[in-house]
Design an enzyme around this catalytic site. Structure first.
Site, PDB file in Angstrom:
ATOM      1  CG  HIS A   4      -3.775 -14.332   2.933  1.00 14.68           C
ATOM      2  ND1 HIS A   4      -4.413 -15.446   2.413  1.00 14.68           N
ATOM      3  CD2 HIS A   4      -2.623 -14.193   2.244  1.00 14.68           C
ATOM      4  CE1 HIS A   4      -3.680 -15.967   1.452  1.00 14.68           C
ATOM      5  NE2 HIS A   4      -2.587 -15.228   1.324  1.00 14.68           N
ATOM      6  CD  GLU A  35       9.494  -0.942   4.884  1.00 16.61           C
ATOM      7  OE1 GLU A  35       9.860  -1.923   5.540  1.00 16.61           O
ATOM      8  OE2 GLU A  35       8.291  -0.633   4.719  1.00 16.61           O
ATOM      9  CB  ALA A  36      10.599  -0.783   9.663  1.00 12.12           C
ATOM     10  CB  ALA A  50      -0.939  -0.013   1.212  1.00  8.97           C
TER      11      ALA A  50
END
Length: 504
Positions: A444, A35-36, A15
C-alpha cells in the site's frame, strides 16, 4: 506533436480509470488515457482466490525495494501494470480507514480532505445494500459487499475476537467504527470487479475518449512554467502528444514520482546527479514514501481448511496498540490460508490459516529516487520499513493481541498449533526479532507527491503541482499520511474528487 487533447491522463490504474471515465462523461473534451500495461485480462485476474499468482506475472511491475536498514533484506513491492492497475491484481478489500486517519490531514491544513470532506467521494464510487445511506453510497459504479459465501475459519476467527473482548463492528469498512467485522470486497457474482471493469469498460465506446495501452511515458513536455504534453513509446514507435488543458499523473506512488523527476521536476541535487536537467526544484518529489509492513501469525490447522472462494482475507479488525491514541493504529487481518513467510515450518495450502498484523499508521518514512535518466530503468524504492522503532513496538503488541485471539475457544476445532513464530517466541524481544526477520510488504505505498502547503509538499489542496501549470497528480502518491486501511478505496475517492476539480 502528432495530436492534441484537452486532457491527458498518465496511468490507467484505479485513479486513471476513474478520471478518464468521469472526464469523458460529457461530449466535448478530448481525453487520452495512457497505460503501460495491457488491456487484456486473464483467468487469474477475474478469479478472486487466484490473486496471489498475479504477483508473478507481467501484470505486476515487479518492483523490489533497496535493502532495508532495519533488516538488511529487500522486499518485493507489488504495483499493477494493466488497465485497472492495482485494482486488477490486489486482494479486493474495499475499505476506508478510520476517520481519525483522514482527520489528521485536516489538522495539518488540508481542511477539505478530512473524513467528512472525503465522504461524498467515497460514496460516489460505491454501491452498497443494507447500509446506512448517510455513510455509504447506493448508486456508484462499484458493487461492494462482504464475502459470499463467508469462509468458516474466518467466521470462527471473528467469534474468537469477540470472545477475547473486542467489539463486533456492523460496518468495519465504513470508516467510523473500531473492532472486528467482515470486510467489503470488490467481488461481484464470484468475479473481481476492477476500476477498469466498473468505470472504464462502460466508457470505451465514447468517441472523444482514446485509450492507448502498452504506452510507456518517458517524460512530460514542460515549456516555460506549463506542462504542454507528454512523450511516450509503444511497440510501434515513439510519440509526442500535446495537451491544451491539463495533464494528470495517475501513475501511482512510484510511477508518478519517477515521471516528475525524469521530466526535471524534483530535488535539484539528485536530478543533476542522474543527468536530468532541472526545470523546477521541488525537493518533496519522491520523499515521504511509506507503506504498511505486515507480520503473520500462522497456525497449523487441526482439520482440513476448505478452499477459499473469495480473496482469502475476508475480515479484519482495527485496534489501538495503546490507550490514548487518537484512533486505531493496528489492523489484524483474518486469512483462510497460511501466510507466505521465509520459514520452513509453514503448513501447506489447505492445512493452515493466518492472523496478519500490520502497524496501519506507520511513522517510518522513506523515498523514491531515480537510478538513471533512462525511463526504462526502475527507480530506487526505499519505504524504510521499521525505520521508526514505534512501528516495531506496535507490531509486537499486535502479535500479542493476535495470539490471544488465536487461543480463544471459538477456534478449538480448527487450531492445531501455532506454526509461526511458534512456542519459542515467548516474549516481546523474540516477537520483535520475528517481525524483523519475516518483514513483508502489505503493498500500500503512498506519499511521494504529498499534498500540503509547506516547502516539501508537491501538490496543493487542488492537486496542482507546485511551479508547473497545467499539471496535476491524482493517485496514492498525494496522500500525506497513510490511512488506517488498505488504500484502494481511498484512491477511488481521491480520483472522484480530482475529476470534479478538473471539470470546468
Amino acid at each position: 506533436m502528432t495530436d492534441s487533447y484537452d486532457y491527458i491522463v498518465v496511468g490507467g490504474g484505479t485513479a486513471g480509470s476513474v478520471i478518464a471515465a468521469r472526464l469523458s462523461e460529457h461530449d466535448g473534451p478530448r481525453v487520452l488515457l495512457l497505460e503501460a500495461g495491457t488491456a487484456e485480462t486473464s483467468t487469474a485476474m477475474t478469479t478472486p482466490p487466484a490473486w496471489p499468482t498475479l504477483l508473478h506475472t507481467a501484470a505486476n511491475w515487479g518492483d523490489v525495494t533497496v535493502p532495508q536498514r532495519a533488516t538488511g533484506t529487500t522486499v518485493p513491492l507489488a504495483r499493477g501494470r494493466a488497465l485497472g492497475g492495482g485494482s486488477a491484481i490486489n486482494a479486493m478489500n474495499f475499505v476506508r480507514g478510520h476517520r481519525s486517519s483522514y482527520d489528521a490531514w485536516a489538522r495539518d491544513g488540508l481542511r477539505e480532505w478530512g473524513f467528512d470532506g472525503l465522504l461524498p467521494y467515497f460514496k460516489r464510487s460505491e454501491h452498497t445494500t443494507g447500509r446506512d445511506p448517510a455513510l455509504r453510497g447506493v448508486d456508484g459504479p462499484l458493487a461492494v459487499g462482504p464475502a459470499d459465501p463467508p469462509h468458516p475459519v474466518v467466521a470462527a476467527l471473528l467469534e474468537a475476537a469477540a470472545q477475547t473482548g473486542h467489539p463486533r463492528a456492523a460496518d468495519i469498512s465504513g470508516g467510523v467504527e473500531e473492532g472486528f467485522g467482515w470486510s467489503d470486497l470488490n467481488i461481484v457474482d464470484g468475479r473481481r470487479q476492477s476500476a477498469a471493469d466498473a468505470y472504464l469498460a462502460p466508457a470505451l465506446h465514447r468517441p472523444h475518449l482514446t485509450v492507448v495501452t502498452g504506452a510507456l511515458v518517458h517524460r512530460l513536455h514542460i515549456r516555460g512554467e506549463r506542462c504542454t504534453g507528454v512523450e511516450y513509446t509503444t511497440a510501434t514507435g515513439a510519440f509526442s502528444v500535446g495537451c491544451t488543458g491539463e495533464v494528470v499523473l495517475a501513475a501511482g506512488t512510484i510511477g508518478s514520482a519517477q515521471l516528475l523527476m525524469l521530466s526535471g521536476v524534483g530535488p535539484e541535487e539528485q536530478l543533476r546527479r542522474t543527468g536530468v536537467d532541472v526545470l523546477v526544484d521541488l525537493p518533496g518529489v519522491g520523499a515521504n514514501l511509506h507503506d504498511h509492513p505486515i507480520a503473520n501469525l500462522v497456525y497449523q490447522a487441526a482439520r482440513p481448511v476448505p478452499a477459499g472462494a473469495n480473496n482469502h482475507g475476508e475480515a479484519f479488525g482495527l485496534v489501538r496498540s495503546e490507550p490514548g491514541l487518537d484512533g486505531p493504529d493496528l489492523q489484524l487481518l483474518f486469512v483462510d490460508a497460511p501466510g507466505h513467510i521465509p520459514a520452513a515450518d509453514v503448513p501447506d495450502m489447505g492445512h493452515g490459516y493466518t492472523i496478519g498484523v500490520s502497524p496501519i499508521r506507520p511513522h517510518s518514512r522513506g523515498s523514491v529516487r531515480l537510478a538513471s535518466a533512462d525511463p526504462g530503468v526502475p527507480p530506487l524504492v526505499d519505504p524504510n520499513y521499521y525505520g521508526d522503532e514505534r512501528d516495531v513496538t506496535a507490531v509486537v503488541r499486535g502479535l500479542v493481541l493476535a495470539r490471544e485471539i488465536g487461543r480463544a475457544p471459538a477456534l478449538r476445532e480448527w487450531c492445531g498449533r501455532e506454526s509461526q513464530p511458534g512456542p519459542k517466541a515467548t516474549d516481546d524481544s523474540a516477537l520483535r526479532e520475528y517481525a524483523l526477520k519475516t518483514l513483508a510488504a502489505y503493498h500500500h505505498p503512498v506519499g511521494t507527491c504529498r499534498m500540503g502547503d509547506d516547502a516539501l509538499s508537491v501538490v496543493d489542496a487542488t492537486l496542482r503541482v507546485r511551479g508547473v501549470g497545467g499539471l496535476r497528480v491524482a493517485d496514492g502518491s498525494v496522500i500525506p499520511s497513510i490511512p488506517s486501511a488498505n488504500t484502494n478505496a481511498t484512491v477511488y475517492a481521491i480520483a472522484e474528487r480530482a475529476a470534479e476539480l478538473l471539470r470546468p
